[in-house]
Scaffold this active site. Structure first.
Site, short mmCIF file in Angstrom:
data_model
loop_
_atom_site.label_atom_id
_atom_site.label_comp_id
_atom_site.label_asym_id
_atom_site.label_seq_id
_atom_site.Cartn_x
_atom_site.Cartn_y
_atom_site.Cartn_z
N LYS A 145 0.81 -1.22 0.00
CA LYS A 145 0.00 0.00 0.00
C LYS A 145 0.84 1.27 0.00
O LYS A 145 0.42 2.28 -0.57
CB LYS A 145 -0.96 -0.03 1.19
CG LYS A 145 -2.01 -1.11 1.06
CD LYS A 145 -3.12 -1.00 2.08
CE LYS A 145 -4.17 -2.08 1.85
NZ LYS A 145 -5.30 -1.96 2.79
N LEU A 189 -10.90 9.99 7.76
CA LEU A 189 -12.03 10.75 7.25
C LEU A 189 -13.29 10.30 7.98
O LEU A 189 -13.58 9.09 8.04
CB LEU A 189 -12.17 10.55 5.74
CG LEU A 189 -10.94 10.95 4.92
CD1 LEU A 189 -11.14 10.61 3.45
CD2 LEU A 189 -10.62 12.42 5.09
N GLU A 193 -9.41 2.38 -5.91
CA GLU A 193 -10.38 2.64 -4.85
C GLU A 193 -10.05 3.93 -4.12
O GLU A 193 -8.90 4.25 -3.87
CB GLU A 193 -10.41 1.46 -3.87
CG GLU A 193 -10.75 0.14 -4.55
CD GLU A 193 -11.20 -0.92 -3.58
OE1 GLU A 193 -11.14 -0.69 -2.35
OE2 GLU A 193 -11.63 -1.99 -4.03
N ASN A 211 -6.79 -2.59 -6.78
CA ASN A 211 -6.93 -4.03 -6.90
C ASN A 211 -6.62 -4.43 -8.33
O ASN A 211 -7.26 -3.96 -9.27
CB ASN A 211 -8.34 -4.48 -6.52
CG ASN A 211 -8.60 -4.34 -5.04
OD1 ASN A 211 -7.78 -4.74 -4.22
ND2 ASN A 211 -9.72 -3.75 -4.67
N ARG A 270 -7.12 -6.97 -10.25
CA ARG A 270 -7.90 -8.17 -10.63
C ARG A 270 -9.33 -7.77 -10.94
O ARG A 270 -9.70 -6.60 -10.82
CB ARG A 270 -7.90 -9.16 -9.47
CG ARG A 270 -8.42 -8.54 -8.17
CD ARG A 270 -8.68 -9.54 -7.08
NE ARG A 270 -8.90 -8.93 -5.79
CZ ARG A 270 -10.04 -8.37 -5.40
NH1 ARG A 270 -11.09 -8.33 -6.22
NH2 ARG A 270 -10.17 -7.84 -4.20
N VAL A 290 -15.37 -8.56 -7.30
CA VAL A 290 -16.62 -9.30 -7.08
C VAL A 290 -17.79 -8.55 -7.71
O VAL A 290 -18.69 -9.15 -8.31
CB VAL A 290 -16.87 -9.47 -5.56
CG1 VAL A 290 -18.20 -10.17 -5.31
CG2 VAL A 290 -15.73 -10.22 -4.91
#
Length: 448
Positions: free
Chosen positions: A116, A203, A275, A289, A291, A294
């Site tokens: 990250k 936040l 994101e 991500n 990939r 979902v």
């Protein structure tokens, strides 16, 4: 184009890939554990190979067995789905060493975005807005105290290798920081074998917004709008929708363009999701991500594309079938994740399905590998299906969701279907007025 691909996953996502490949005329190989011998993806694929015992570590995470299955069956490529090995850079490197194509980004891109701190530094350099916080890992409590004072409380301490809410602790004031720092490091070490943490501004009332991107690996990339994934329980998404109720067309175009340009500059290949936390009109990057998500079906619904088909094409060296100007937002889509869990504690509820009926009708899609008599094993994630609805606008999508929840039948196990039947009637949900904290508060009031 590939003649045969292997699907290194199980459940609804494995079946999703089988369907896309079949439409393309590509043969499929299903791998499975002993517990999944009768699973629907095994029944539907052209070939199947048992790769180990029920335990995921001995089967779906068994790299040697999966590579062997490729060599035995002659599969030229592997689609990883999501979870398991889908973001494992070492796995992708092994495939490259064996001349097997990974249907996804390079090992290097997975490695960069998997850490990250490195991901944040990379995105900042690419012009993507980030949450105020430490430039890198925070080595000790004294540094943490200095950084927190500079950022301003409240702050959140996060594991650099984290995910799913593990290794993440909130410090609302200086008095909370020592405990948050030490606990986050301890959890990170236990969960990921890496106790490095970093600090970000916390936040208070953000939404969780993610932007779908897709690159061809040769410097061209597009965005397919955003999804609002703010309805979460313990940092796990429960309901997703596209487009986001709080995002204006101007904001969508701007953040989408920023994300597409960023992944194009690094020659990213395939599907990816960037994101953000979104608050007061501002986007703050949190992770990427590398990939398929979902919740990819809501994007497919509103943009009319098959993301899995596109993944396979690009991995095979073909160009993307669309450019940015071809992509037009059409209506509104909502997905709910149906888990085999018993309310109100959300405890797993494996067992045999005595009756299953999927909802249907205009604008309704059910992604599930359930069937009458299927026995849900206790060894894996409790997700058993995704109900996706699409309408001309959000009100119509909500109406179809309400109707579909009344039609679906899953007997023999407990599920989270009753939760969604209640949520769809809540005034805040109907108005799209919620943040990442809303569902936890609602559950505390209604399911305690």
């Amino acid at each position: 184009m590939f003649s045969k691909i292997l699907i290194a996953n199980r459940g609804e996502i494995a079946l999703r890939v089988v369907r896309a490949a079949r439409e393309m005329g590509v043969a499929t190989v299903a791998v499975h554990s002993t517990a999944d011998a009768d699973a629907m993806h095994v029944r539907m694929a052209d070939e199947s190979v048992c790769i180990g015992p029920a335990s995921g570590a001995q089967s779906y995470l068994n790299v040697a067995a999966i590579v062997s299955a490729c060599e035995i069956t002659g599969a030229e490529a592997i689609h990883p789905g999501y979870g398991f090995l889908s973001e494992n850079a070492a796995f992708v490197q092994v495939l490259e060493d064996h001349d097997i194509t990974f249907i996804g980004p390079t090992a290097e891109h997975i490695r960069v975005m998997g850490d990250k701190i490195t991901a944040k530094e990379t995105m900042r350099k690419l012009g993507v807005p980030c949450v105020p916080g430490s430039e890198g890992g925070v080595p000790d409590l004294q540094t943490a105290e200095l950084m927190a004072a500079e950022i301003g409380f409240p702050v959140i301490v996060k594991a650099t290798a984290g995910g799913g809410g593990r290794g993440m602790k909130l410090a609302r004031s200086a008095a909370d920081l020592e405990n948050a720092f030490r606990t986050a490091r301890s959890e990170a070490k236990a969960a990921f074998g890496n106790d490095e943490v970093y600090i970000e501004k916390y936040l208070g009332t953000p939404r969780h917004i993610e932007v779908q991107v897709f690159g061809d690996g040769r410097g061209r990339a597009v965005h397919l709008g955003e999804r609002d994934c703010s309805l979460q329980r313990r940092h796990q998404k429960v309901l997703e929708e596209a487009p986001g109720p709080a995002i204006t067309p101007e904001q969508r175009a701007e953040i989408g363009r920023t994300c597409a340009e960023a992944v194009a500059r690094i020659n990213y290949a395939g599907a990816g999701t960037i994101e953000f936390l979104y608050e007061d009109g501002n986007f703050y990057f949190i992770e990427m991500n590398t990939r398929l998500q979902v919740e990819h079906p809501v994007t497919e619904a509103v943009y009319g594309v098959d993301l899995v088909r596109e993944q396979i094409n690009v991995a095979a060296g073909l160009p993307m079938s669309f450019i940015q100007e071809d992509l037009r937002l059409n209506g509104h889509a909502i997905e709910v994740r149906i888990n085999a869990e018993k309310l109100p504690n959300f405890s797993p509820s494996p067992g045999r399905i005595t009756q299953y009926h999927a909802p249907g009708g205009l604008g309704v899609r059910m992604d599930s590998a359930l069937y009458d008599g299927y026995r849900i094993p206790p060894y894996y994630d409790s997700l058993i299906g995704k109900l996706i609805v699409h309408g001309r606008d959000r009100d119509e999508a909500l109406a179809r969701l309400r109707r579909s929840l009344g039609e679906i039948i899953v007997d023999g196990v407990d599920t989270t279907i009753p939760l969604f039947a209640e949520l769809v009637e809540d005034p805040d949900i109907r108005a799209g007025n919620y943040t990442i904290h809303w569902l936890e508060d609602w559950l505390a009031r209604n399911l305690a």
